[in-house]
Design a protein around this motif. Structure first.
Motif, short mmCIF file in Angstrom:
data_model
loop_
_atom_site.label_atom_id
_atom_site.label_comp_id
_atom_site.label_asym_id
_atom_site.label_seq_id
_atom_site.Cartn_x
_atom_site.Cartn_y
_atom_site.Cartn_z
N ARG A 42 0.82 -1.21 0.00
CA ARG A 42 0.00 0.00 0.00
C ARG A 42 0.85 1.26 0.00
O ARG A 42 1.83 1.36 0.74
N ASP A 43 0.46 2.21 -0.83
CA ASP A 43 1.10 3.53 -0.82
C ASP A 43 0.48 4.36 0.30
O ASP A 43 -0.61 4.07 0.80
N LEU A 44 1.21 5.41 0.63
CA LEU A 44 0.70 6.37 1.60
C LEU A 44 0.03 7.50 0.84
O LEU A 44 0.60 8.01 -0.14
N LEU B 36 2.82 8.77 -1.54
CA LEU B 36 4.19 8.33 -1.30
C LEU B 36 4.24 6.84 -1.57
O LEU B 36 3.54 6.06 -0.92
N PRO B 37 5.07 6.42 -2.52
CA PRO B 37 5.06 5.01 -2.91
C PRO B 37 5.49 4.09 -1.76
O PRO B 37 6.29 4.48 -0.91
N SER B 38 4.93 2.89 -1.76
CA SER B 38 5.26 1.92 -0.71
C SER B 38 6.73 1.50 -0.85
O SER B 38 7.32 1.58 -1.92
N ASP B 39 7.30 1.09 0.27
CA ASP B 39 8.69 0.65 0.31
C ASP B 39 8.75 -0.45 1.37
O ASP B 39 8.64 -0.19 2.56
N ALA B 40 8.92 -1.68 0.91
CA ALA B 40 8.79 -2.83 1.82
C ALA B 40 9.89 -2.86 2.87
O ALA B 40 9.68 -3.35 3.97
N ARG B 42 11.76 -0.23 4.09
CA ARG B 42 12.08 0.96 4.87
C ARG B 42 10.84 1.60 5.47
O ARG B 42 9.82 1.73 4.81
#
Lengths: 321, 321
Positions: A42-44, B36-40, B42
């Motif tokens: 999921r994006d924020l 804001l794209p997801s970042d697994a 961080r």
């Protein structure tokens, strides 16, 4: 120099830390930073809104309602983005005359909306100001990766839907100022009801969404502009509350407020004909009324029709009274 | 009602949209929301700071410096959290007297710091206020999942290190007010230098970190308190700039400002003896000087020693002059 009123730490410990205690990344607000855990799928979605006493809300508004308004204008945008809200940062600029009693009411208002919307305070800042009370909220929601909704995805042939009823916010402001008399409309102005239950259900259904904060014509126009289209709105289809219908019937000039004023915090939704059934199902599931009021076409601008005939639309966006 | 000055859209398009153009999730600031794209791998580290004209910076400060200060006080906190900064939300409350020239200078200041720190504007809000100019920044950084740094991880036996030099911020405020004369110190007050290059290198090395915004004794004390420890600081080890050393030698009462004032935006770092070599290597890599100035022990509170003898520490935190 961060000049903080003596007692800032106590104020945070007493009134704000309890609002953050279920959010591990807030560190009980003892940490300067908030940590939002990673989420691979999921994006924020993030929205910042600032409200100023005497500008965005009445200067003598109850602190509970100030808290609710500051949060809800943000939550309304997250809903338009398809976001499921979960946390928020709060910046509070307090006039030097602040009282602990006011803060206690403000914190009560935040707590009530935290329960209502499933959100929690993640961090923030408190300062004093020689100016008016100013509240900035940055709210966080989650949307499936790369599927967040924007104003920019409408296509020619999409229908324009709107949730709830339109114009109550602008007429409610007139009521709050004593220009007309309606406690129902006044309450609608003072306490927005963002469509947080519907927003996340629009992901994969709507092609573009905006919330009605600047006014129906303006916000439908924002979708049209971002999607490089025109939008036509049929005035007789615009859903009005019983109270709004009564005032507009008695005083047709108030149509300008209904269509051009803001603060409804409803959603305007572009949806392709083949997704219309899915939209109606999503609205039923969220227990929100949706009404088709227009169509997106090739072209540019906002066209209002009355009984099929185009009329000069009232000026877009906020109308000064 | 969001009453926005006519021209808000133009103002955003002209001055702020260019600052967001390299951030896809900002949608050119045409969208209300930022994504804001997801970042697994961080987590997000988030910090909100508000600065008010005449309170946190001089009321007639240059707009470029207002922009830099508003951003950098946030970046300093992200550095203390181990965060690699990448984006920020901006809320700008403009006095009704705002000029386009001021906005242009402010935007130039933001642009310069975007390049310097590798960050980009993701979204925000612009309103007008009858009060003073108020800027709220919510800055976003990334830290390895569950490894963000807080004030709470110091252990008894850890050494206390500090970056750079201490006291220049507080003495710089005296210089800005004409109480002492030093353009170097004044510049240090007006333009903080957050330790953004070092912060991310402290992940896995430091046991606790804070930035020196409230004053060395206060901020070292915050680490001690959050870690349920005492901290002892040896005054003669506290690194001073040549200018600060000169003023303090001539007027020893200024030690109170050096140790008790704020605005240094250095980092105070707790590190276990076995990680000390790693800290020195991280500091070398980031080209930042670090100095050991004290020790964490069991107990409570902040103890200052001069030549080994405990002295009454100046009042913690911000000192009014």
């Amino acid at each position: 120099m961060r000049r903080r009123r003596i007692g800032e730490f106590e104020l945070i410990a007493r009134y704000f830390a309890p609002l953050a205690k279920s959010f591990p990344g807030a560190g009980g607000l003892l940490s300067d930073n908030a940590f939002l855990p990673s989420d691979a799928r999921r994006d924020l979605v993030v929205k910042t809104d600032t409200v100023v006493a005497g500008v965005h809300f009445l200067a003598d508004e109850k602190p509970e309602l100030v808290a609710a308004k500051a949060l809800r204008v943000c939550l309304s945008d997250l809903a338009a983005g398809g976001g499921e809200p979960f946390a928020y940062q709060l910046s509070l600029s307090l006039p030097t005359s602040w009282s602990e009693r006011w803060i206690a009411g403000f914190a009560r208002g935040l707590a009530a909306d935290q329960r209502r919307y499933g959100i929690v305070l993640s961090g923030g800042d408190t300062v004093t100001t020689p100016g008016p009370l100013t509240v900035t909220v940055t709210a966080f929601g989650r949307v499936p990766h790369e599927r967040g909704l924007t104003r920019g995805g409408a296509r020619a042939g999409d229908r324009l839907f709107v949730t709830g009823t339109i114009g109550d916010g602008a007429l409610g402001l007139l009521a709050a100022r004593g220009r007309i008399s309606s406690s129902a409309l006044e309450k609608r102005y003072r306490l927005p009801q963002p469509r947080s239950g519907l927003g996340p259900r629009l992901v994969g259904v709507a092609s573009a969404v905006a919330d009605v904060s600047d006014g129906l014509l303006a916000d439908a126009g924002h979708i049209a502009e971002a999607s490089r289209l025109a939008v036509r709105i049929e005035r007789e289809r615009v859903p009005l509350s019983a109270a709004a219908r009564r005032f507009v019937a008695a005083e047709p000039v108030l149509w300008a407020n209904v269509l051009g004023g803001g603060d409804d915090y409803e959603l305007v939704i572009a949806v392709s004909p083949r997704k219309q059934a899915a939209l109606l199902a999503a609205a039923r599931a969220a227990k929100v009324k949706v009404t088709a009021i227009g169509t997106f076409t090739r072209g540019k601008g906002v066209e209002l029709t009355i009984a099929g005939r185009p009329v000069r639309a009232p000026r877009k966006g906020y109308v000064h009274f």
